[in-house]
Write an enzyme that holds these catalytic residues in place. Sequence first.
Site, short mmCIF file in Angstrom:
data_model
loop_
_atom_site.label_atom_id
_atom_site.label_comp_id
_atom_site.label_asym_id
_atom_site.label_seq_id
_atom_site.Cartn_x
_atom_site.Cartn_y
_atom_site.Cartn_z
N HIS A 1 -6.87 -5.60 -2.24
CA HIS A 1 -5.55 -4.74 -1.96
C HIS A 1 -4.65 -5.22 -0.92
O HIS A 1 -3.43 -5.40 -0.93
CB HIS A 1 -6.19 -3.23 -1.30
CG HIS A 1 -5.01 -2.53 -1.10
ND1 HIS A 1 -4.23 -1.83 -2.08
CD2 HIS A 1 -4.84 -2.13 0.11
CE1 HIS A 1 -3.54 -1.04 -1.53
NE2 HIS A 1 -3.80 -1.09 -0.11
N ASP B 1 -7.87 -4.59 -7.27
CA ASP B 1 -7.72 -3.84 -5.94
C ASP B 1 -8.60 -2.45 -6.25
O ASP B 1 -8.61 -1.84 -7.11
CB ASP B 1 -6.12 -3.36 -6.10
CG ASP B 1 -5.79 -2.63 -4.87
OD1 ASP B 1 -6.60 -2.08 -4.18
OD2 ASP B 1 -4.73 -2.17 -4.85
N SER C 1 0.98 -1.43 -0.11
CA SER C 1 -0.02 -0.07 0.07
C SER C 1 0.73 1.19 -0.01
O SER C 1 1.60 1.31 -0.66
CB SER C 1 -0.70 0.09 1.26
OG SER C 1 -2.14 0.98 1.15
#
Length: 423
Positions: free
Chosen positions: A362, A328, A233
């Site tokens: 994600h 994602d 991330s």
Amino acid sequence: MSSQIRLRLLPRARCMFDEPVQLKVDGLRSRQVVTLRARTTDDKGVVFRSSATYRADGSGGVDLQRDPSLSGSYTGVEPMGLLWSMRAAALHKRFQRTKSLDPHVVKFSMHEEEEEGGRMLAEATNERLLIGDGVSRRTIKDGNIRGVLFTPPGGGPFPGVLDLYTFGGGLSEKRASLLASRGFVVLTVALYGHDDMAKNIKEVHLDYFEEAIRFLKKQNEVGSKGVGVMSISKSGDLALSMASYLPGVAATVWINGCSANTVLPLYYKKSQIHPALMFDISKIIPTESGAANGKNALHDPLAEENKATLIPVERAEGRFLFVASEDDLNWDSKAYLDMMVERLQRHRKDNFESVRYSGAGHYLEPPYGPYCPSSFHGVVGMPVLWGGEPRSHAAAEVHLWKKIQEFFRAHLSCDATQIKAKM
């Protein structure tokens, strides 16, 4: 509970968090239908549950490696389905295990009927360890560095890895301790909000990570000349910047990050080297669940006004492993991966490999934890969708965890003379 009926966990009831376990049932009636349930609690006290209905074979046995779930949290043959399909009763809760010393405990039970009130026939407890036998855990408070260092038993030499688990306040030890249990010296560091650090920051300084690299390389057990960096991330763009600007980064794992510096401006040697690429709040799409879809909310890093945020990955001397989930919904990780590949190829660089996972979301983490469809996002200030389909996401985590270890072993070669020189 009947003494004739057994619910067994093989090869043993105590295992590492990232290891599969086989569930087998014996002693049922021929073709008897039963419901298996799993229950666990995370560090925040949130309860996660799953269930699946099975039909015994002619001998009264059920084997999750062989038999399909007929209904419940998943269907089909899924040996670890009871683990990855667990969900919290409340919406938008992400499974959180941040400490490494206590095992993750899962209670399995088998019930006579599919309904919630069905009589329990057998139960078993699975202790899933986050830190392996002999792995040392040491809290680090050295100069500006605040973190935790994990060292495998045996003295080394071992590859050294810096783990940037999340962009947030406290430390998460799970990934670092599990990786150390596989033969790496791993330092996981906090950026803010931990111990005596500032609770909030308005800028990020690359010098902090340079200090962390120096600290890691000084450890007697570290035999790799360069270190690895593992990210996910927001910390993905920090890892890219480390690889591009700092010496000693030999291998970088980038998981669902961005190709540009995001959220906070980046400084090095007291000078700003990248402004922050920001979100356009108006492009965050609300959904009926109460969680928002932010996939297209980040400004375009290729737009002329944002090009200063792009990280010059062509400067990096080390190797890259780029990992993108094609579903994602936090942001468009696949597009950012493609941007970096195009940039490196344009500069005639081939120091990278990439993996794309169809159907994954994600948060790609070590395998066999509960899949998270949505949870609170600190930057956006509300719950967001993370994307992914549970079965595909779980399979991606199993594949990626092995891939990460192979990548670091291949590109962080160890030399025993490195250790002798430090002693």
